[in-house]
Scaffold this motif. Sequence first.
Motif, PDB file in Angstrom:
ATOM      1  N   VAL A  73     -68.897 -21.996  38.241  1.00  0.00           N
ATOM      2  CA  VAL A  73     -69.153 -22.627  36.943  1.00  0.00           C
ATOM      3  C   VAL A  73     -68.401 -21.884  35.836  1.00  0.00           C
ATOM      4  O   VAL A  73     -67.843 -22.501  34.925  1.00  0.00           O
ATOM      5  N   ALA A  74     -68.371 -20.544  35.930  1.00  0.00           N
ATOM      6  CA  ALA A  74     -67.645 -19.748  34.943  1.00  0.00           C
ATOM      7  C   ALA A  74     -66.148 -20.054  34.989  1.00  0.00           C
ATOM      8  O   ALA A  74     -65.483 -20.139  33.947  1.00  0.00           O
ATOM      9  N   TRP A  76     -64.794 -22.882  35.936  1.00  0.00           N
ATOM     10  CA  TRP A  76     -64.652 -24.209  35.329  1.00  0.00           C
ATOM     11  C   TRP A  76     -64.670 -24.107  33.801  1.00  0.00           C
ATOM     12  O   TRP A  76     -63.828 -24.719  33.125  1.00  0.00           O
ATOM     13  N   PHE A  77     -65.595 -23.346  33.264  1.00  0.00           N
ATOM     14  CA  PHE A  77     -65.696 -23.190  31.810  1.00  0.00           C
ATOM     15  C   PHE A  77     -64.414 -22.573  31.240  1.00  0.00           C
ATOM     16  O   PHE A  77     -63.927 -22.990  30.181  1.00  0.00           O
ATOM     17  N   LEU A  78     -63.868 -21.597  31.944  1.00  0.00           N
ATOM     18  CA  LEU A  78     -62.621 -20.975  31.497  1.00  0.00           C
ATOM     19  C   LEU A  78     -61.473 -21.973  31.534  1.00  0.00           C
ATOM     20  O   LEU A  78     -60.662 -22.039  30.604  1.00  0.00           O
ATOM     21  N   ILE A  80     -61.484 -25.308  31.313  1.00  0.00           N
ATOM     22  CA  ILE A  80     -61.527 -26.389  30.322  1.00  0.00           C
ATOM     23  C   ILE A  80     -61.355 -25.869  28.894  1.00  0.00           C
ATOM     24  O   ILE A  80     -61.082 -26.662  27.985  1.00  0.00           O
ATOM     25  N   ASN A  81     -61.494 -24.542  28.716  1.00  0.00           N
ATOM     26  CA  ASN A  81     -61.371 -23.979  27.367  1.00  0.00           C
ATOM     27  C   ASN A  81     -60.116 -23.129  27.187  1.00  0.00           C
ATOM     28  O   ASN A  81     -59.948 -22.509  26.130  1.00  0.00           O
ATOM     29  N   THR A 164     -64.340 -31.415  36.998  1.00  0.00           N
ATOM     30  CA  THR A 164     -65.663 -31.241  36.394  1.00  0.00           C
ATOM     31  C   THR A 164     -66.753 -31.815  37.289  1.00  0.00           C
ATOM     32  O   THR A 164     -67.792 -31.181  37.533  1.00  0.00           O
ATOM     33  N   THR A 167     -67.223 -29.630  40.399  1.00  0.00           N
ATOM     34  CA  THR A 167     -67.872 -28.360  40.077  1.00  0.00           C
ATOM     35  C   THR A 167     -69.375 -28.529  39.940  1.00  0.00           C
ATOM     36  O   THR A 167     -70.160 -27.746  40.497  1.00  0.00           O
ATOM     37  N   HIS A 168     -69.781 -29.565  39.211  1.00  0.00           N
ATOM     38  CA  HIS A 168     -71.212 -29.775  39.013  1.00  0.00           C
ATOM     39  C   HIS A 168     -71.895 -30.258  40.292  1.00  0.00           C
ATOM     40  O   HIS A 168     -73.044 -29.877  40.577  1.00  0.00           O
TER      41      HIS A 168
END
Length: 201
Positions: A73-74, A76-78, A80-81, A164, A167-168
């Motif tokens: 999840v981390a 993925w967050f990195l 997309i940002n 996304t 990942t979820h």
Amino acid sequence: MLITRSIAFAPADVLAFLQLQDRGVPKQDITFIGALLMPVDVLVPAFVTKFMDKERPFDIFINLYVPRIVLGVAAWFLVINISMPVDWYEYGAIFLLALVRSVCSGAMFVSMMTLFARVSDKRIGGTYMTLLNTIANLGGNLAQTSCLFAVERLDGMFGLTGYTMLTHLSLVIGIVWLCFFKGIIDYLQGLKVTSWHVYKE
């Protein structure tokens, strides 16, 4: 259990770096980060073996399962940002996530191989261990191949990217897997080694 163990990690393992490249991170930078992690891949097995409970080696796998899910999840967050051009602290975050992933993956692999070695029936040589290892590898390859197959086909569904969604979905599957198999794994590790062996009539 072995076939499905890797589903929760597959998007982070096989898609994260590809997604970074798609967003503009130079391929040579990602390759350089991978090269920096090679010593870690070599040293982790030796380090983990020293502190492993030989009677319950798979405990390491279970204990690192949730951190590995969170890591996905981390990542993925990195992804997309991520900004362009990539700032130095973002490269630091990429390296840190890759480092933690490498350590966790290596430790989990060692714990699994140690369990296989412990329960394998010595009377049939390496055949027993090879069978277990083949099933485990098959599960990992199926999970990663499925991710690569599905990611583009899921793009745009519900207004989300395929990465996304995967990942979820893997997060949910990972939680369900752990809840379902943790007790089974505890039971299997508690069996006598001879319970795993093949007996001739």
